[in-house]
Write a protein that holds these residues in place. Structure first.
Motif, PDB file in Angstrom:
ATOM      1  N   GLN A   7       0.835  -1.205   0.000  1.00  0.00           N
ATOM      2  CA  GLN A   7       0.000   0.000   0.000  1.00  0.00           C
ATOM      3  C   GLN A   7       0.873   1.260   0.000  1.00  0.00           C
ATOM      4  O   GLN A   7       0.618   2.207  -0.741  1.00  0.00           O
ATOM      5  CB  GLN A   7      -0.917  -0.007   1.238  1.00  0.00           C
ATOM      6  CG  GLN A   7      -1.880   1.176   1.306  1.00  0.00           C
ATOM      7  CD  GLN A   7      -2.978   1.106   0.266  1.00  0.00           C
ATOM      8  OE1 GLN A   7      -3.776   0.192   0.260  1.00  0.00           O
ATOM      9  NE2 GLN A   7      -3.012   2.077  -0.641  1.00  0.00           N
ATOM     10  N   GLN A   8       1.918   1.239   0.822  1.00  0.00           N
ATOM     11  CA  GLN A   8       2.800   2.411   0.867  1.00  0.00           C
ATOM     12  C   GLN A   8       3.509   2.608  -0.469  1.00  0.00           C
ATOM     13  O   GLN A   8       3.738   3.739  -0.907  1.00  0.00           O
ATOM     14  CB  GLN A   8       3.848   2.274   1.985  1.00  0.00           C
ATOM     15  CG  GLN A   8       3.286   2.267   3.400  1.00  0.00           C
ATOM     16  CD  GLN A   8       2.742   3.612   3.861  1.00  0.00           C
ATOM     17  OE1 GLN A   8       2.492   4.512   3.059  1.00  0.00           O
ATOM     18  NE2 GLN A   8       2.515   3.755   5.147  1.00  0.00           N
ATOM     19  N   ASN A  11       1.025   4.173  -2.712  1.00  0.00           N
ATOM     20  CA  ASN A  11       0.896   5.581  -2.295  1.00  0.00           C
ATOM     21  C   ASN A  11       2.046   6.405  -2.875  1.00  0.00           C
ATOM     22  O   ASN A  11       1.851   7.518  -3.372  1.00  0.00           O
ATOM     23  CB  ASN A  11       0.945   5.711  -0.770  1.00  0.00           C
ATOM     24  CG  ASN A  11      -0.229   5.052  -0.067  1.00  0.00           C
ATOM     25  OD1 ASN A  11      -1.243   4.763  -0.694  1.00  0.00           O
ATOM     26  ND2 ASN A  11      -0.093   4.808   1.222  1.00  0.00           N
ATOM     27  N   THR A 127     -13.921   9.748  -7.970  1.00  0.00           N
ATOM     28  CA  THR A 127     -13.914   9.421  -6.537  1.00  0.00           C
ATOM     29  C   THR A 127     -13.999   7.913  -6.271  1.00  0.00           C
ATOM     30  O   THR A 127     -14.029   7.503  -5.119  1.00  0.00           O
ATOM     31  CB  THR A 127     -15.099  10.108  -5.819  1.00  0.00           C
ATOM     32  OG1 THR A 127     -16.305   9.720  -6.477  1.00  0.00           O
ATOM     33  CG2 THR A 127     -14.985  11.614  -5.835  1.00  0.00           C
ATOM     34  N   VAL A 129     -12.955   4.054  -5.769  1.00  0.00           N
ATOM     35  CA  VAL A 129     -11.782   3.436  -5.158  1.00  0.00           C
ATOM     36  C   VAL A 129     -11.774   1.953  -5.543  1.00  0.00           C
ATOM     37  O   VAL A 129     -12.786   1.270  -5.396  1.00  0.00           O
ATOM     38  CB  VAL A 129     -11.839   3.581  -3.611  1.00  0.00           C
ATOM     39  CG1 VAL A 129     -10.649   2.876  -2.978  1.00  0.00           C
ATOM     40  CG2 VAL A 129     -11.857   5.048  -3.209  1.00  0.00           C
ATOM     41  N   ARG A 131     -10.415  -1.847  -4.959  1.00  0.00           N
ATOM     42  CA  ARG A 131      -9.862  -2.633  -3.845  1.00  0.00           C
ATOM     43  C   ARG A 131      -9.414  -3.992  -4.343  1.00  0.00           C
ATOM     44  O   ARG A 131     -10.137  -4.670  -5.073  1.00  0.00           O
ATOM     45  CB  ARG A 131     -10.921  -2.808  -2.758  1.00  0.00           C
ATOM     46  CG  ARG A 131     -11.218  -1.521  -2.028  1.00  0.00           C
ATOM     47  CD  ARG A 131     -12.142  -1.725  -0.828  1.00  0.00           C
ATOM     48  NE  ARG A 131     -12.226  -0.485  -0.079  1.00  0.00           N
ATOM     49  CZ  ARG A 131     -12.997   0.550  -0.415  1.00  0.00           C
ATOM     50  NH1 ARG A 131     -13.756   0.479  -1.496  1.00  0.00           N
ATOM     51  NH2 ARG A 131     -13.008   1.644   0.311  1.00  0.00           N
ATOM     52  N   ILE A 135      -5.522  -4.003  -0.358  1.00  0.00           N
ATOM     53  CA  ILE A 135      -4.937  -2.790  -0.936  1.00  0.00           C
ATOM     54  C   ILE A 135      -6.023  -1.958  -1.612  1.00  0.00           C
ATOM     55  O   ILE A 135      -6.875  -2.497  -2.310  1.00  0.00           O
ATOM     56  CB  ILE A 135      -3.837  -3.160  -1.954  1.00  0.00           C
ATOM     57  CG1 ILE A 135      -2.718  -3.902  -1.225  1.00  0.00           C
ATOM     58  CG2 ILE A 135      -3.282  -1.940  -2.663  1.00  0.00           C
ATOM     59  CD1 ILE A 135      -1.772  -4.600  -2.139  1.00  0.00           C
ATOM     60  N   THR A 136      -5.964  -0.670  -1.395  1.00  0.00           N
ATOM     61  CA  THR A 136      -6.936   0.214  -2.045  1.00  0.00           C
ATOM     62  C   THR A 136      -6.188   1.182  -2.958  1.00  0.00           C
ATOM     63  O   THR A 136      -5.129   1.699  -2.590  1.00  0.00           O
ATOM     64  CB  THR A 136      -7.733   1.027  -1.006  1.00  0.00           C
ATOM     65  OG1 THR A 136      -6.811   1.730  -0.200  1.00  0.00           O
ATOM     66  CG2 THR A 136      -8.611   0.164  -0.152  1.00  0.00           C
ATOM     67  N   PRO A 138      -7.219   4.565  -5.130  1.00  0.00           N
ATOM     68  CA  PRO A 138      -8.192   5.524  -5.640  1.00  0.00           C
ATOM     69  C   PRO A 138      -8.022   5.668  -7.157  1.00  0.00           C
ATOM     70  O   PRO A 138      -6.893   5.679  -7.664  1.00  0.00           O
ATOM     71  CB  PRO A 138      -7.839   6.823  -4.922  1.00  0.00           C
ATOM     72  CG  PRO A 138      -7.050   6.400  -3.734  1.00  0.00           C
ATOM     73  CD  PRO A 138      -6.336   5.160  -4.121  1.00  0.00           C
ATOM     74  N   LEU A 140      -8.296   8.132  -9.123  1.00  0.00           N
ATOM     75  CA  LEU A 140      -7.506   9.278  -9.573  1.00  0.00           C
ATOM     76  C   LEU A 140      -6.003   8.968  -9.516  1.00  0.00           C
ATOM     77  O   LEU A 140      -5.256   9.302 -10.444  1.00  0.00           O
ATOM     78  CB  LEU A 140      -7.843  10.490  -8.695  1.00  0.00           C
ATOM     79  CG  LEU A 140      -7.125  11.792  -9.006  1.00  0.00           C
ATOM     80  CD1 LEU A 140      -7.380  12.227 -10.435  1.00  0.00           C
ATOM     81  CD2 LEU A 140      -7.556  12.891  -8.046  1.00  0.00           C
ATOM     82  N   ARG A 141      -5.581   8.313  -8.441  1.00  0.00           N
ATOM     83  CA  ARG A 141      -4.149   7.978  -8.321  1.00  0.00           C
ATOM     84  C   ARG A 141      -3.718   7.026  -9.425  1.00  0.00           C
ATOM     85  O   ARG A 141      -2.622   7.146  -9.970  1.00  0.00           O
ATOM     86  CB  ARG A 141      -3.874   7.337  -6.964  1.00  0.00           C
ATOM     87  CG  ARG A 141      -3.755   8.379  -5.882  1.00  0.00           C
ATOM     88  CD  ARG A 141      -3.374   7.802  -4.546  1.00  0.00           C
ATOM     89  NE  ARG A 141      -3.385   8.897  -3.598  1.00  0.00           N
ATOM     90  CZ  ARG A 141      -2.321   9.337  -2.942  1.00  0.00           C
ATOM     91  NH1 ARG A 141      -1.162   8.760  -3.093  1.00  0.00           N
ATOM     92  NH2 ARG A 141      -2.426  10.361  -2.125  1.00  0.00           N
ATOM     93  N   ALA A 209      -4.869  18.027  -9.107  1.00  0.00           N
ATOM     94  CA  ALA A 209      -5.977  17.070  -9.037  1.00  0.00           C
ATOM     95  C   ALA A 209      -5.855  16.169  -7.808  1.00  0.00           C
ATOM     96  O   ALA A 209      -6.832  15.929  -7.099  1.00  0.00           O
ATOM     97  CB  ALA A 209      -6.011  16.230 -10.306  1.00  0.00           C
ATOM     98  N   LEU A 210      -4.633  15.705  -7.550  1.00  0.00           N
ATOM     99  CA  LEU A 210      -4.420  14.793  -6.412  1.00  0.00           C
ATOM    100  C   LEU A 210      -4.476  15.529  -5.081  1.00  0.00           C
ATOM    101  O   LEU A 210      -5.056  15.055  -4.117  1.00  0.00           O
ATOM    102  CB  LEU A 210      -3.032  14.164  -6.508  1.00  0.00           C
ATOM    103  CG  LEU A 210      -2.824  12.930  -7.346  1.00  0.00           C
ATOM    104  CD1 LEU A 210      -1.349  12.567  -7.343  1.00  0.00           C
ATOM    105  CD2 LEU A 210      -3.635  11.759  -6.824  1.00  0.00           C
ATOM    106  N   PHE A 211      -3.824  16.680  -5.068  1.00  0.00           N
ATOM    107  CA  PHE A 211      -3.683  17.413  -3.811  1.00  0.00           C
ATOM    108  C   PHE A 211      -4.255  18.819  -3.988  1.00  0.00           C
ATOM    109  O   PHE A 211      -5.462  18.987  -3.989  1.00  0.00           O
ATOM    110  CB  PHE A 211      -2.215  17.433  -3.376  1.00  0.00           C
ATOM    111  CG  PHE A 211      -1.584  16.075  -3.393  1.00  0.00           C
ATOM    112  CD1 PHE A 211      -2.113  15.051  -2.620  1.00  0.00           C
ATOM    113  CD2 PHE A 211      -0.484  15.794  -4.187  1.00  0.00           C
ATOM    114  CE1 PHE A 211      -1.551  13.775  -2.628  1.00  0.00           C
ATOM    115  CE2 PHE A 211       0.082  14.527  -4.209  1.00  0.00           C
ATOM    116  CZ  PHE A 211      -0.455  13.517  -3.438  1.00  0.00           C
TER     117      PHE A 211
END
Lengths: 287, 404
Positions: A7-8, A11, A127, A129, A131, A135-136, A138, A140-141, A209-211
């Motif tokens: 997951q990290q 991220n 929006t 997500v 799964r 692990i998720t 999103p 957009l990511r 978009a992300l932040f």
């Protein structure tokens, strides 16, 4: 534990993608023209703001606003080269350095005047997500990671497989020899700045978009971009790609497993450690 | 007296009266505002500066500040301190030394406010602090400083009691814990949770400029907490709420942020915010507001074409408290008398926040005012006031008096 590591890593991949795009823009300019283009981060933010403006005030769909912003970014890069850097190209390096600093302040000021002091988030409406196991991801990511990969591949193909790309590499290798071989060295910097700024604008859109985009964010981004450049090896495209990805994932894992308070510090410590072992950076050429 | 002489005397009298009245009308009281008008703190500072300007216009329209036979119209001079201690010091020095201002309002953010508080005691000026919540600002007994917002730990104690009552035992904290007053808030929450047999299982940090909190949230998710508590400025906090949902964290989310609906919706969707609690002073929301609060909300929205932030009335109330104190002291020049009058002031009827007076006075001996605390929950796109949180202003005031 494994799930947390994965997951990290995911991220970190999204922010790593942003770092890669910023670093690619910086490394292209630095490798070919020898300019530390500090205004790159602020210009990236301008691109993000422009996309936000087109999507909100002008009612353009985000997918239509993005190519307009990228094109505007390319033209802005060309203008920056002509108006800011070309006049000092043959002067002492310190002149280009001062121009870069001045340009940063100017673009920050323009952003503030045009778009205000408040942070803005580019509305994508994405929006969902996904799964998979624990692990998720999103939506957009995921798109940001894919878009970063597409842009990097496109950039590599352009540089490696096209005549213009070969000319750019030739100028980077040996400017005098390139002139003798008939390369038009007046147009190469224009293309380099245009491409570099368009990549920066893409990174700005992703951040928006992300932040969020806000005054001051661009400065932080350009610092990270230069860190990636040094980590990956100055002037190396594969180095920028590897360096950006490593920095993004390191930040994420450091925050997750060591301490969020020292997220940035740990990432830079890793950079210093790499440089102690390989002073030329991960993929840089030894002098 | 001939007709001619009488006419001339009348004319002279009329001229004197007109000139006299015009001189009175021209009396001006410059009031300074030092606040974050740009940068990360502007979400709190800019609405505060707007609120002071609006209050000044209202007071001027209602006749100004009356001091004996004189009437003063308020002129607001606002400088941007960017929530930065150096900038705040420069802004206040400029107000005092160059502009000759004696009354300085605003002050949204603790770092910049603490810097000014460190020297204001030596100045012939009165400092009225707004949203800055760091406790130490009013523990130093500075005679010419008062604050309208209660300290963070006063609210944290009430928040901890509320969370404990909800039955959650393992709480993970994510916040701007390098900022003193947020850490004080969490410490107070922890004390109350421990009393109920619970614990804080993680204290993760974000900074004002952080927007990617997924690493910290992933770590917290791995610890399987009963709830998360988010303390920090609106903008990063909004990202925490959004990213917690994106990471599939379906647990209660508590916060201490004081952001408006508009501020949160710039970052998140209403669906992502649904159910979030904000445990904070009972600031401005339409459901909790007094009649003054409703009018304030309407006037502010009309004037600035944006909703006021919930904490902005702290600054609005500053000017009405100052007006009442100046009128009670009967002077604008003697700042010591005005500072004393502030500490003896009953809550003025025009204020927006719902203050809890201590011994009948708006500000206690420390120069500290107290509002009630409340639990607000995001429901269908809005902050809804759910209930008052237990808050004992007199007991806290006594505790505050024991600190240095």
């Amino acid at each position: 534990m494994l799930i947390e590591i994965l997951q990290q890593t995911i991220n970190g991949l999204a922010i790593g993608g942003v770092y890669v795009l910023i670093a690619l823009g910086l490394t292209t300019v630095f490798g070919i023209l020898g300019i530390a283009h500090f205004a790159h981060g602020s210009i990236s933010m301008f691109g993000g703001y422009l996309t936000y403006f087109l999507a909100t005030s002008q009612g353009l769909p985000v997918l239509a606003a993005i190519p307009v912003a990228l094109l505007a970014g390319f033209l802005l890069g060309v203008l920056v080269e002509i108006l800011a850097y070309r006049p000092v190209r043959n002067a002492n390096h310190i002149n280009a350095f001062i121009v870069a600093l001045g340009l940063t302040m100017m673009v920050e000021g323009i952003n503030l005047q045009l778009f205000g002091h408040e942070q803005v988030v580019i509305p994508t409406g994405l929006t969902r997500v996904f799964r998979l196991g624990g692990i998720t991801v999103p939506e957009l990511r995921l798109y940001v990671i894919v878009a970063a990969i597409v842009l990097v591949v496109a950039m590599m193909i352009f540089v490696e497989r096209t005549k213009t790309g070969q000319a750019i590499r030739a100028v980077a290798e040996n400017r005098d020899a390139a002139i003798l071989m008939g390369v038009n060295v007046r147009t190469i910097p224009l293309i380099v700045f245009g491409m570099s700024t368009a990549l920066g604008v893409a990174a700005g859109i992703m951040v928006g978009a992300l932040f969020a985009i806000a005054p001051g964010i661009g400065e932080g981004l350009v610092v990270k971009g230069f860190a990636v450049l040094i980590l990956g090896g100055l002037g190396s495209f594969p180095g920028a790609i590897l360096g950006g990805t490593v920095l993004g994932i390191t930040e994420s894992i450091a925050a997750g497993f060591i301490s969020s308070a020292y997220k940035d510090v740990i990432a830079f410590v890793v950079m210093i450690l790499v440089l102690l072992i390989r002073p030329q950076g991960l993929l840089g050429r030894a002098p | 007296m001939s007709n001619h002489t009488f006419t001339r005397a009348c004319a002279a009298l009329a001229i004197t009266l007109v000139a006299g009245s015009s001189l009175a009308a021209e009396k001006k009281l410059s009031v300074g505002v030092a606040d974050a008008l740009t940068g990360g703190g502007a979400v709190y500072g800019l609405p505060q500066a707007n609120a002071v300007k609006m209050a000044a216009e209202e007071i001027n329209a209602a006749g100004g500040i009356k001091v004996g036979p004189d009437v003063y119209k308020i002129d607001v001079i606002a400088y941007d301190d960017k929530a930065n201690p150096t900038e705040a010091t420069n802004a206040v020095r400029k107000l005092i030394d160059r502009d000759g201002v004696k009354y300085i309002l605003g002050f949204c953010c603790s770092g910049s406010t603490s810097a000014v508080a460190s020297f204001i005691g030596n100045e012939k000026a009165v400092m009225l602090v707004g949203n800055a919540a760091e406790r130490s600002i009013t523990t130093k007994k500075i005679p010419n400083l008062v604050r309208t917002r209660p300290p963070a730990d006063y609210t944290g104690q009430a928040a901890g009691t509320f969370i404990a009552r909800k039955g959650q035992k393992r709480i993970a904290v994510l916040g701007a814990l390098d900022v003193g007053f947020y850490a004080q808030y969490v410490d107070s929450v922890e004390r109350e949770i421990k009393k109920a047999g619970g614990e804080i299982i993680a204290r993760e940090v974000f900074s004002l400029k952080d927007r990617d909190m997924t690493p910290q949230l992933t770590k917290i998710r791995g610890l399987n907490p009963d709830a998360i508590l988010v303390v920090g400025y609106v903008e990063p906090a909004a990202f925490v709420y959004r990213q917690a949902v994106e990471l599939g964290m379906n647990i209660p989310r508590y916060g201490f942020t004081s952001g408006s609906e508009e501020q949160f919706l710039r970052v998140t969707t209403s669906e992502q915010m649904e159910g979030v609690w904000d445990l904070r002073p009972t600031e401005l929301t339409l459901l909790s507001a007094s009649k003054n609060g409703v009018a304030y909300h309407a006037n502010y929205t009309k004037k600035y074409n944006a909703s006021p932030s919930p904490s902005s009335p702290y600054a609005y109330d500053q000017l009405y408290a100052l007006k009442a104190a100046i009128e009670a002291a009967g002077t604008v020049d003697n700042t010591e008398a005005v500072a004393k009058a502030l500490r003896n002031l009953a809550v003025p009827p025009q204020v927006v926040m719902q203050y809890q007076p201590v011994d009948g006075k708006m500000f206690d001996v420390n120069g500290q005012a107290y509002t009630s605390n409340g639990a607000f929950q995001w429901q269908k796109g809005k902050w809804v006031f759910v209930e008052d949180l237990p808050s004992d202003s007199k007991a806290y005031s006594q505790f505050l008096s024991t600190l240095n």
